[in-house]
Design a protein around this motif. Sequence first.
Motif, PDB file in Angstrom:
ATOM      1  N   ASP A 140       0.996  -1.103  -0.023  1.00 22.74           N
ATOM      2  CA  ASP A 140      -0.062  -0.191  -0.254  1.00 22.74           C
ATOM      3  C   ASP A 140       1.001   1.232  -0.051  1.00 22.74           C
ATOM      4  O   ASP A 140       1.624   1.316   0.993  1.00 22.74           O
ATOM      5  N   LEU A 141       1.057   2.091  -1.018  1.00 22.46           N
ATOM      6  CA  LEU A 141       1.860   3.204  -1.025  1.00 22.46           C
ATOM      7  C   LEU A 141       1.629   4.091  -0.277  1.00 22.46           C
ATOM      8  O   LEU A 141       2.689   4.725   0.185  1.00 22.46           O
ATOM      9  N   VAL A 142       0.445   4.140   0.290  1.00 19.88           N
ATOM     10  CA  VAL A 142       0.055   5.450   1.303  1.00 19.88           C
ATOM     11  C   VAL A 142       0.964   5.146   2.537  1.00 19.88           C
ATOM     12  O   VAL A 142       1.596   5.930   3.134  1.00 19.88           O
ATOM     13  N   THR A 143       0.587   3.843   3.106  1.00 21.12           N
ATOM     14  CA  THR A 143       1.335   3.600   4.425  1.00 21.12           C
ATOM     15  C   THR A 143       2.944   3.354   4.067  1.00 21.12           C
ATOM     16  O   THR A 143       3.469   3.541   5.228  1.00 21.12           O
ATOM     17  N   ALA A 144       3.542   2.509   3.190  1.00 21.76           N
ATOM     18  CA  ALA A 144       4.577   2.151   3.082  1.00 21.76           C
ATOM     19  C   ALA A 144       5.462   3.348   2.518  1.00 21.76           C
ATOM     20  O   ALA A 144       6.991   3.584   2.590  1.00 21.76           O
ATOM     21  N   PHE A 145       5.112   4.318   1.827  1.00 23.94           N
ATOM     22  CA  PHE A 145       5.862   5.444   1.033  1.00 23.94           C
ATOM     23  C   PHE A 145       5.587   6.879   1.441  1.00 23.94           C
ATOM     24  O   PHE A 145       6.214   7.868   1.781  1.00 23.94           O
TER      25      PHE A 145
END
Length: 399
Positions: A140-145
């Motif tokens: 999940d690009l929101v939480t990971a990045f």
Amino acid sequence: MEHPLTTMPTTRQPGCPFDPPKELIQTREHSPITPYSFPDGHQGWLVTGFDLVRSVLADPRFSSRKELMRHHPTIDYGDIEVPPAPPGEFLLMDEPQHSRYRKPLVGKFTVRRMRLLTERVEQVTAEHLDAMEKAGPSADLVTAFAKPIPAVMICELLGVPYEDRGRFQEHIDKFLSGGVSDEELIAAYTAVQQYLAELVVAKRANPTDDVLSDLTDSDLTDEELKGMALILLSAGFDTTANMLALGTFALLQNPDQLAALRADPELTDKAVEELLRYLTVVKTFQRVALEDVELGGQTIKAGSTLILSGNTANRDPERFTDPHTLDLRRQDGGHLAFGHGIHQCLGQQLARVEMQVAFPALLNRFPTLRLAVPAEEVSLRPETADIYGVKSLPVTWDA
């Protein structure tokens, strides 16, 4: 359209998550300024054209004072009186109070000083890309990045001790990102306020190399410093996090533009500015007329509230060629994504550095990056949220 818009639309067109609601676009086509009826019956104005929005933001006859903002575009608060902004929260103040708080910060956020942070932003970005790659090939690009990078940077600027950052970031995420119950929101906001108050006291006792410590060497009170820290936190985290996630989504949906950015690193700065214009995650500003003002052929009476639509201003065809197209080589720049005038975003240079580093780093690390779900299944933040973006962005890549 035959009649001006009198209620604020909150729904974007199906399949068009990056475009403003079509009713707002039609309103701008009808007129760059139109009457607006607030839920409490107040008769105000909706300003949708680029030139008029920009002029209001620069005009001291229009106030930002919180206690004058008694009218909400979608909520009727009844007879509730709005109090003045708490000490230090200068975004909701006019001069001279505004400058009392903003002036000590200006030197901390110069272009030169923010560019000196580039190496640290590169390091933080690489660390999170390493973690993504190790845990992949999906995320999940929101939480990971998108969230961790600005969160780390704002924590370092404020001098939040490393051991406190996990808990602090959890609170600010709930406080700023929404999607939680009212009880959780209040609890998170209270926790952030309490933590910042304690942090100010700690910095007075033992200053370190950070913005908040620098500010303790002034005549500002603890309460004022807490309010200023809250403004820096709010402005430095949520907006950039949503630009990183929504911007990646937009690039993935425009593969020709994504390919152009990958092929030409020199395009990065222009790409960031175009994504800021195209997405305009801070959708609206609000102002109140302090006196009668002529604006766009209309007489704005003293006390009238104006909603300034940034996302339609940044899509105004009288200002931008083919405004609804994402064009990373666009020549007609000069957007209002960071606002304008005395309240123009103080941290815009830091946000730019973070995006100029993060977008190409992500795309170069994962050349096969793509959505892991159909685009229409990407979970978007509600249009009623102060900051627009995605709740989550499932992506995958070839291992």
